[in-house]
Design a protein around this motif. Structure first.
Motif, PDB file in Angstrom:
ATOM      1  N   GLU A  67       1.407  15.495  -5.235  1.00  0.00           N
ATOM      2  CA  GLU A  67       0.859  14.192  -5.626  1.00  0.00           C
ATOM      3  C   GLU A  67      -0.665  14.218  -5.577  1.00  0.00           C
ATOM      4  N   ALA A  68      -1.199  14.915  -4.587  1.00  0.00           N
ATOM      5  CA  ALA A  68      -2.656  14.948  -4.424  1.00  0.00           C
ATOM      6  C   ALA A  68      -3.065  16.217  -3.693  1.00  0.00           C
ATOM      7  N   VAL A  69      -4.273  16.668  -4.004  1.00  0.00           N
ATOM      8  CA  VAL A  69      -4.877  17.780  -3.273  1.00  0.00           C
ATOM      9  C   VAL A  69      -5.977  17.200  -2.407  1.00  0.00           C
ATOM     10  N   LEU A  70      -5.927  17.465  -1.113  1.00  0.00           N
ATOM     11  CA  LEU A  70      -6.854  16.850  -0.164  1.00  0.00           C
ATOM     12  C   LEU A  70      -7.826  17.893   0.351  1.00  0.00           C
ATOM     13  N   LEU A 130     -10.223   8.673   3.734  1.00  0.00           N
ATOM     14  CA  LEU A 130     -10.965   9.816   3.214  1.00  0.00           C
ATOM     15  C   LEU A 130     -11.911   9.361   2.115  1.00  0.00           C
ATOM     16  N   PRO A 131     -13.057  10.023   1.987  1.00  0.00           N
ATOM     17  CA  PRO A 131     -13.950   9.694   0.881  1.00  0.00           C
ATOM     18  C   PRO A 131     -13.314  10.119  -0.448  1.00  0.00           C
ATOM     19  N   ILE A 144      -5.245  12.770   7.920  1.00  0.00           N
ATOM     20  CA  ILE A 144      -4.192  13.145   6.966  1.00  0.00           C
ATOM     21  C   ILE A 144      -2.870  13.364   7.695  1.00  0.00           C
ATOM     22  N   LEU A 145      -2.933  14.075   8.818  1.00  0.00           N
ATOM     23  CA  LEU A 145      -1.707  14.358   9.577  1.00  0.00           C
ATOM     24  C   LEU A 145      -1.057  13.073  10.085  1.00  0.00           C
ATOM     25  N   ALA A 146      -1.880  12.126  10.516  1.00  0.00           N
ATOM     26  CA  ALA A 146      -1.325  10.870  11.024  1.00  0.00           C
ATOM     27  C   ALA A 146      -0.530  10.170   9.924  1.00  0.00           C
ATOM     28  N   GLU A 198       0.826  -1.212   0.000  1.00  0.00           N
ATOM     29  CA  GLU A 198       0.000   0.000   0.000  1.00  0.00           C
ATOM     30  C   GLU A 198       0.860   1.262   0.000  1.00  0.00           C
ATOM     31  N   THR A 199       0.596   2.135  -0.959  1.00  0.00           N
ATOM     32  CA  THR A 199       1.287   3.428  -0.951  1.00  0.00           C
ATOM     33  C   THR A 199       0.597   4.351   0.061  1.00  0.00           C
ATOM     34  N   PRO A 200       1.263   5.455   0.412  1.00  0.00           N
ATOM     35  CA  PRO A 200       0.601   6.439   1.283  1.00  0.00           C
ATOM     36  C   PRO A 200      -0.732   6.899   0.702  1.00  0.00           C
ATOM     37  N   LEU A 201      -0.785   7.064  -0.632  1.00  0.00           N
ATOM     38  CA  LEU A 201      -2.026   7.518  -1.262  1.00  0.00           C
ATOM     39  C   LEU A 201      -3.121   6.451  -1.112  1.00  0.00           C
ATOM     40  N   ASP A 202      -2.743   5.181  -1.266  1.00  0.00           N
ATOM     41  CA  ASP A 202      -3.708   4.095  -1.027  1.00  0.00           C
ATOM     42  C   ASP A 202      -4.275   4.199   0.387  1.00  0.00           C
ATOM     43  N   ARG A 203      -3.407   4.436   1.324  1.00  0.00           N
ATOM     44  CA  ARG A 203      -3.858   4.485   2.719  1.00  0.00           C
ATOM     45  C   ARG A 203      -4.768   5.691   2.956  1.00  0.00           C
TER      46      ARG A 203
END
Lengths: 483, 483
Positions: free
Chosen positions: A39-42, A12-13, A53-55, A2-7
């Motif tokens: 990589e992504a906008v949250l 997150l929805p 997200i912080l965790a 699992e990548t960080p983005l997967d996690r």
């Protein structure tokens, strides 16, 4: 694996995670127009989302850059090291609390939206950065934004009573509250303000409002040159009057602005008062405010103190006429591009009695570099916007601009001034932090950063790491506030 | 073997080292009157001396507590762990700089001395703690002192433009300057302000001055009880008037003050306006200021908004008459001792719309503990001085007082208030820091302390370590400000 983005997708929805080319590009830059794609906008819906997200960001040492409208001029909102962008521009809760003359806001509320809501209750939120229609309160608090009315009304910091949000390590905290005094241990509230998103994430603020000034008086005073205009500003101070606005525009700024209007709207030029157009003067634009009797008395004192040496003077007879004057003033930033395709935009601040030697220094630099350096700003608080204009495609110009800005900053510091009065440091002014601050001062700032953010995840690359802005191309892009 | 004190004698002249019984006793306490004798009181003549002291203190891990006049009410200036006291009360350089409407001061200049010097230039230094004639600017900056005029003019923090001094580790640093805006990295200036001498040693400050208000109008309004007086204060806010002073005195305070005057100067009572003496009222003492037309207009608005429900009203016809009213007000603190020999002196702050439930809570606590709790304070900014009076020799009283103060603080925090508005924490309020701040907030404060002071030498024992003040006897001593 699992990548960080997967996690992230586990916590997150889907609508809170934007990895589109358009979305990541928009979040890749601010008004400095230096692009670094994340990589992504949250866009989490609530505090639980921010905590999640912080965790993950801490666990994966993922750079995390908080963002509002992106109207910062320094690159403060640019995700310099990529990673994730936390976009809080959609957090728009706003509640004016009349009985306490205050407001609770979420970080995505714009400065203008707050002031409009305050106006409905006969109140006002005074800080007025040029970007007020777009700039969010989260961003203006993070950068301690100033504005035109600083000398009379102060800056963002002066209106922040309470902040809430997250430490970089993920804990929810509150500093201050709906309270007009607060003396309960270290003042982390004021440390967060102006820390440009590197020490915490602001998710809510309690802001002080003031009784709304009911009257405004506006006047335009034209002088033969800069020293004459600055002497008039000093005469106003000597009268012990602090106008709500005392804007100074040098002759190069006035010339560029007239050139812009000639080019894009020559028919509108007839509405300009002669004080603006005659002999390309240096200008003072003055506003007084308050109760009508007070605004009138202060304007009379201003005209008496500063009017005698003016080549022309023009008092706005109506709110509409005053608005015309401000429209012209607001086009100054855009007008700079009449003089070059790239702008080094500084917002230095000087002691009030160092303005004359400062403008002599600018005049010298202008001669020595051969580059335009149109300068305008807030003569009542000593905060001036110097623009070094050049053509980025011309290497000789670029070298001169880089050399010119360093020498400008050296002059400012030699005059006991500071490299930024209201924009902050971001990326663009990091090369000059060592001029402003000694090694011990920078070292303790680094230790403060470590005390808050041991994993160095929040808005990395800002404030304390020199970044050579002139070596990096800007991106041509139309941003919401471009005319 | 050379002791640390021997080594001090190598680097400081003899007159800079005071180990006398009288000298160390005087430096052993502040207005909290809790005494902890230091080994020596150090009075270096210049910055080099401070640097030398810091070098030795770090090497020997010697507690070092900086001190001005010692008018702090919290024990902030008490050398809790002994060691050395750095007495800067003799550092009295003061230079008003008219052209920049500012002053440079050394830390030993008193608040009153600065305001007097400012007055000569038509300027004013607004922060006005009750101790202004004795309190030094170094101390009031270290504690972010407030005062009566906070709602209109703000507190000490709002006037500090620049600070210079030493990091605990010994380096000389500057934060800000003679500058009305400053956005150059972390705002250590505002972190130092209110850090009570635990994060650095202030050896100089640049303070903002304002045009001096030329007129003052003063009125006294008497109400049948506290809710009526507080409703009147709310009516003034609703009129969108912010008086320069809006002082509230509850009936117990008024009764104690009358008792004091009856006892010590009964002949003077005839000069009291009837509004003060009739039926032991709750009082509002109001001042407006500014240009005469503005002060008059605001006072008229105040009287219109707040006067209708007053049982009595009295407008001071002259400056002398106003001074009489303020003399009476200034005796309130002393008058508390009519009600008990020991005072727990709190300066809580509440949201402006929580004053009514707050006074209900005080009334409940008064009933439940059986102790007097005279309360007065600044109704325009919500900062109230609650005094729990008891006889220290009576163990039952002491227990009730300790219990009462904790429940008071719980009520304050439950109402979204804060445990200190202007006195700070020092030793006396450390037990309540965990009510005010969560664990994560306190933890990051501790990390900030470590970032500045790894050897923990500066003013140890303050702010972050709970100290049970009620278990420690106070010292009977006459201090310079005692009447």
């Amino acid at each position: 694996m699992e990548t960080p983005l997967d996690r992230l997708r586990d916590v997150l929805p889907p609508e809170a995670i934007d990895t589109s080319a358009e979305g990541t590009f928009r979040a890749s830059l601010d008004n400095l127009r230096l692009s670094r794609c994340p990589e992504a906008v949250l866009r989490p819906a609530d505090e639980d989302g921010v905590a999640a997200i912080l965790a993950l960001a801490n666990e994966h040492r993922m750079p995390l850059t908080t963002r509002g409208a992106g109207s910062a001029t320094t690159g403060a909102a640019t995700p310099a090291d990529g990673g994730w962008v936390l976009d809080l521009s959609g957090w728009k809760q706003l509640a004016v609390r009349e009985a306490t003359m205050s407001a609770f806001v979420q970080p995505g509320v714009t400065v203008k939206a707050l002031d409009n809501a305050a106006a409905e209750a006969g109140l006002a939120y005074p800080p007025d950065p040029g970007s007020a229609t777009h700039a969010t309160l989260g961003g203006t608090i993070a950068c301690n934004a100033g504005g035109l009315r600083g000398a009379k009304y102060g800056v963002t910091r002066d209106y922040v009573m309470g902040l809430e949000g997250f430490l970089p390590t993920g804990e929810f905290v509150r500093w201050g509250g709906n309270l007009r005094k607060f003396a309960c241990g270290y003042n982390i509230r004021d440390l967060w303000i102006g820390s440009e998103g590197t020490l915490g994430i602001i998710t809510g603020a309690v802001l002080r409002l003031i009784p709304r000034p009911v009257a405004r008086r506006t006047a335009l005073l034209a002088y033969s040159d800069e020293p004459a205009a600055l002497a008039a500003a000093a005469a106003i101070r000597k009268r012990r009057v602090i106008p709500s606005i005392l804007e100074f525009l040098d002759r190069e700024t006035v010339a560029a602005t007239l050139r812009l209007w000639h080019r894009v709207a020559p028919d509108k030029l007839t509405a300009f008062p002669r004080a603006w157009t005659a002999d390309t003067p240096a200008l003072l634009l003055v506003e007084t405010d308050g109760e009508p009797v007070q605004a009138d008395a202060e304007m009379a004192a201003v005209l008496e103190a500063a009017g005698t040496h003016a080549a022309h003077r023009h008092t706005a007879a109506s709110a509409e006429e005053a608005e015309t004057l401000w429209t012209v003033r607001r086009s100054c930033s855009q007008a700079m591009f009449e003089l070059g395709d790239t702008k080094l935009n500084e917002d230095v601040v000087l002691p009030l009695d160092a303005q004359e030697p400062f403008f002599q220094a600018i005049e010298r630099l202008r001669r020595e570099t051969g580059l335009p350096m149109p300068t305008f700003g807030h003569a009542a608080d000593g905060n001036f916007h110097v623009h070094i204009m050049y053509d980025a495609g011309n290497p000789a110009h670029r070298d001169k601009a880089r050399d010119g800005i360093r020498r400008l900053m050296e002059q400012v510091v030699a005059l006991d001034g500071a490299i930024s009065g209201e924009h902050g440091i971001g990326l663009a002014k990091t090369p000059f932090m060592a001029l402003q601050h000694g090694a011990a001062e920078l070292a303790v700032m680094r230790r403060v950063k470590e005390a808050f953010d041991p994993n160095k995840i929040l808005n990395p690359g800002k404030l304390l790491e020199p970044f050579e802005i002139w070596n990096h191309p800007r991106t041509k892009v139309r941003l919401p506030w471009d005319h």
